[in-house]
Scaffold this motif. Structure first.
Motif, short mmCIF file in Angstrom:
data_model
loop_
_atom_site.label_atom_id
_atom_site.label_comp_id
_atom_site.label_asym_id
_atom_site.label_seq_id
_atom_site.Cartn_x
_atom_site.Cartn_y
_atom_site.Cartn_z
N LEU A 36 0.83 -1.20 0.00
CA LEU A 36 0.00 0.00 0.00
C LEU A 36 0.86 1.26 0.00
O LEU A 36 0.54 2.24 -0.66
N ALA A 92 -4.57 5.68 -2.50
CA ALA A 92 -5.18 4.52 -1.84
C ALA A 92 -5.39 4.78 -0.36
O ALA A 92 -6.41 4.37 0.21
N LEU A 96 -9.17 4.70 1.25
CA LEU A 96 -9.53 3.82 2.37
C LEU A 96 -10.01 4.63 3.57
O LEU A 96 -10.94 4.22 4.28
N LEU A 252 -10.98 -6.83 2.38
CA LEU A 252 -10.06 -6.25 1.41
C LEU A 252 -8.64 -6.59 1.84
O LEU A 252 -8.24 -6.30 2.98
N ILE A 254 -4.96 -5.73 0.81
CA ILE A 254 -4.30 -4.75 -0.05
C ILE A 254 -2.81 -4.65 0.25
O ILE A 254 -2.40 -4.35 1.38
N VAL A 280 -5.84 -6.85 -3.76
CA VAL A 280 -5.18 -5.87 -4.62
C VAL A 280 -3.70 -5.99 -4.39
O VAL A 280 -3.21 -5.74 -3.28
N ALA A 301 -1.55 -0.29 -6.01
CA ALA A 301 -2.67 -0.02 -5.11
C ALA A 301 -3.16 1.42 -5.22
O ALA A 301 -4.36 1.69 -5.11
N VAL A 305 -7.03 0.90 -6.00
CA VAL A 305 -7.95 1.07 -4.87
C VAL A 305 -8.94 2.22 -5.08
O VAL A 305 -10.15 2.03 -4.90
#
Length: 317
Positions: A36, A92, A96, A252, A254, A280, A301, A305
């Motif tokens: 991420l 991302a 989030l 999720l 990620i 992801v 990401a 995302v």
């Protein structure tokens, strides 16, 4: 439903089916890893940066290493703090954070210690840190319980100051390249300044961060080192959230392979509550174990995302 498309070509059917699930989901668990933050320019822990490439980072992340050479360990973590502060949350992180704010039944379990989720405005009550935080510090004295959160001082002690790269490359490399020469206790004169194996000057314990409360103990980074237990409060909070859920709609995953426990176990725990899985990541191997009802989105990401969450959060940053 698994997709291996490039970020700019997510199959519309996959995007539509995922978006539909996301919109209807009321209970969502997110599991975050180093991938991420890679889009923010932060190297992963095991690839902690070119200037530390000649040393095994894992050997610096133990209580024994800190006991043996706290100056060396603090130089490594001061470097990581410096790099994290220089980085910026990517799209991302913001996506989030926005999703977390919009979905009441949302919980994030992050394996990252870089503080970027917090800086993106992720609601703290919905964010659990599995491996601690680079910007928390705590006393190492047995009888002292001092902990300071959100210490963003850079450098955390004057002796750990990082010279500006480019102004004096020799000095910069000499301060920050860990090498076999250091481990073999070679003297500065035995080393070739042009070689990657360059002596790293030691920092006396007296010049390292000390506890302002007890005045005795050294401060250490508030991260979980190898050989240490994961934070019990964090584990209990996540486990309780899962157990209290009659159903989990979506998990999720990620920027992490989620193949190491306890993180790996949360995918199975969420599945047992009915969750569908959306991965992801940049690695195709992370699609293993997914069913036809799950999703695998391959790519960066920071690009993927925000795109897959757009149906709920709209455009962010």
């Amino acid at each position: 439903m698994a997709s291996t498309a490039a970020p700019s070509a997510i199959p519309p059917a996959d995007l539509e089916s995922f978006s539909s699930r996301l919109k209807s989901s009321t209970r969502i668990l997110a599991l975050l890893g180093a991938g991420l933050s890679a889009a923010s320019g932060l190297p992963t822990f095991r690839g902690a940066g070119g200037i530390w490439r000649t040393h095994d980072a894992m050997q610096l992340a133990t209580p024994e290493a800190f006991d043996t050479d706290p100056g060396l360990v603090w130089q490594f973590y001061n470097y990581r703090r410096h790099m994290a502060l220089a980085a910026r949350p990517n799209a991302a992180h913001y996506a989030l954070a926005e999703l977390s704010g919009r979905k009441e039944g949302f919980l994030t379990l992050s394996q990252n210690v870089d503080g970027l989720s917090q800086r993106a405005g992720h609601p703290l009550e919905k964010l659990q840190l599995l491996h601690g935080n680079l910007f928390d510090v705590k006393c190492t004295d047995f009888y002292c319980n001092y902990v300071q959160q959100n210490n963003y001082t850079d450098p955390i002690a004057p002796a750990l100051a990082i010279p500006v790269e480019g102004t004096d490359p020799t000095s910069f490399e000499a301060r920050h390249a860990v090498s076999s020469a250091l481990l073999e206790k070679k003297t500065r004169k035995e080393l070739d300044i042009a070689d990657e194996s360059i002596y790293l000057p030691s920092v006396p314990a007296g010049d390292l961060p000390h506890c302002p409360e007890c005045k005795r103990g050294l401060l250490r980074p508030g991260v979980v080192w190898f050989g240490e237990a994961l934070p019990g409060k964090t584990i209990d909070t996540v486990n309780q959230w899962i157990m209290d859920s009659k159903k989990i709609d979506l998990i999720l995953v990620i920027g992490t392979s989620a193949k190491v426990y306890p993180a790996a176990g949360y995918v199975d725990m969420a599945r047992s509550k009915g969750a569908r899985v959306a991965v992801v990541n940049t690695e195709q191997g992370d699609a293993r174990g997914l069913t036809k009802d799950d999703w695998f989105f391959k790519g960066d990401a920071a690009i993927i995302v925000p795109e897959i969450l757009k149906g709920v959060i709209g455009d962010v940053r």
